[in-house]
Design a protein around this motif. Structure first.
Motif, PDB file in Angstrom:
ATOM      1  N   TRP A 206      45.802  44.873  33.703  1.00 44.50           N
ATOM      2  CA  TRP A 206      45.732  43.500  34.212  1.00 44.50           C
ATOM      3  C   TRP A 206      46.366  43.405  35.594  1.00 44.50           C
ATOM      4  N   THR A 207      47.605  43.893  35.721  1.00 43.47           N
ATOM      5  CA  THR A 207      48.303  43.752  36.998  1.00 43.47           C
ATOM      6  C   THR A 207      47.616  44.538  38.112  1.00 43.47           C
ATOM      7  N   THR A 209      44.448  45.335  38.308  1.00 47.35           N
ATOM      8  CA  THR A 209      43.197  44.659  38.646  1.00 47.35           C
ATOM      9  C   THR A 209      43.440  43.477  39.567  1.00 47.35           C
ATOM     10  N   VAL A 210      44.413  42.643  39.209  1.00 47.68           N
ATOM     11  CA  VAL A 210      44.729  41.476  40.034  1.00 47.68           C
ATOM     12  C   VAL A 210      45.251  41.915  41.400  1.00 47.68           C
ATOM     13  N   TYR A 266      43.245  35.218  34.639  1.00 44.31           N
ATOM     14  CA  TYR A 266      41.920  35.757  34.934  1.00 44.31           C
ATOM     15  C   TYR A 266      42.001  37.270  35.051  1.00 44.31           C
ATOM     16  N   LEU A 267      40.897  37.919  34.828  1.00 48.12           N
ATOM     17  CA  LEU A 267      40.810  39.373  34.951  1.00 48.12           C
ATOM     18  C   LEU A 267      39.430  39.714  35.472  1.00 48.12           C
ATOM     19  N   LYS A 268      39.380  40.294  36.647  1.00 48.42           N
ATOM     20  CA  LYS A 268      38.107  40.673  37.247  1.00 48.42           C
ATOM     21  C   LYS A 268      37.936  42.186  37.183  1.00 48.42           C
TER      22      LYS A 268
END
Length: 281
Positions: A206-207, A209-210, A266-268
């Motif tokens: 998560w981190t 990706t952001v 959010y997660l892209k």
């Protein structure tokens, strides 16, 4: 990919496989054992490979990096059996033999001084011999050369790719003192610790990706499909623009800021830069 082991004192030894991404490593498979447990790690690594191989697309060209402490001829063969490419560092003690040559030479003569490099087909080691490509490189600032064995052709591989292995070390720092503080765990059972690692792996994904989202600049170097004619030819091409902050730290800051401001989660997607593509035609 990179594989390595990390310890928490005498409590745990973690064997883990990470996907390398923009200076970071994202753990995708691991096995945790007691730090004092005796026995071979071979069954654990084979178990990890077994579970990862079925989720890696066949068209991916996978290179697996490992430091010299993990080297074994069985590891080289196990990686090759998955149609992946081993990229394993070895110690300079031992001997090698050039193809079509009966003479054995000392490994510490391949790159004998700073500024030298070499690659070629060899047989490594008199005992437990390995038919492979040997890459050697001794850069300024290093106490000794890198010696790397791989199944890639000498014209396909570059020894400085091994520098990407440092990203798994960065990943361990993210899991420990720079991020999730894993070194402070009070757990004592490996099975429970493995479940905590699952939470940390998802949080790391998560981190990263952001944090990497803001660093993406779509160009011809960011493609969904590999370019079979693109090859990285120099160290400088690995990082054309030095990163001021890791994707992990940038993502952690952004997530905390969003939560403080009441924004949604959010997660892209991830968009790795295409460093190289092996042309095997």
């Amino acid at each position: 990919m990179a594989i390595d082991a990390t310890n928490i004192g005498q409590n745990f030894t973690v064997l883990s496989l990470h996907i390398l991404y923009q200076g970071c490593g994202i753990p995708v498979a691991w096995k945790i054992v007691k730090g004092t447990e005796k026995g071979s790690w071979k069954p654990h690594w084979l178990h990890i490979f077994h579970y990862v191989k079925d989720v890696v697309p066949d068209y991916w060209q996978v290179i697996v990096l490992a430091d010299r402490g993990l080297y074994g001829d069985w590891l080289f063969e196990a990686i090759c059996s998955l149609n992946w490419h081993p990229f394993l560092r070895i110690n300079h003690q031992g001997n090698y033999q050039l193809r079509c040559d009966q003479k054995w030479r000392h490994l510490d003569t391949v790159a004998p001084r700073v500024g030298t490099s070499w690659s070629g087909y060899v047989t490594c080691f008199k005992n437990h011999s390995l038919e492979c490509t040997l890459l050697a490189r001794w850069d300024e600032g290093y106490k000794e050369p890198w010696l790397i064995v791989t199944d890639l052709e000498p014209t396909q591989a570059q020894s400085f790719w091994y520098g990407l292995r440092a990203w798994i070390e960065s990943s361990y720092r993210d899991l420990k003192s720079d991020g999730w503080q894993w070194q402070k765990t009070r757990l004592r059972e490996p099975a429970r610790a493995e479940r905590i690692w699952l939470a940390m792996a998802i949080a790391t994904l998560w981190t990263v990706t952001v944090g990497s989202e803001g660093q993406q600049h779509p160009s011809k170097q960011f493609n969904d499909q590999p370019n079979p004619n693109y090859r990285i030819n120099s160290k400088s091409e690995l990082r054309q623009q030095p990163r001021k902050m890791s994707c992990f730290l940038q993502g952690l800051i952004n997530i905390i800021a969003d939560l403080v401001c009441g924004k949604g989660i959010y997660l892209k997607g991830l968009f790795p830069r295409q460093f190289f593509s092996l042309n095997t035609s």
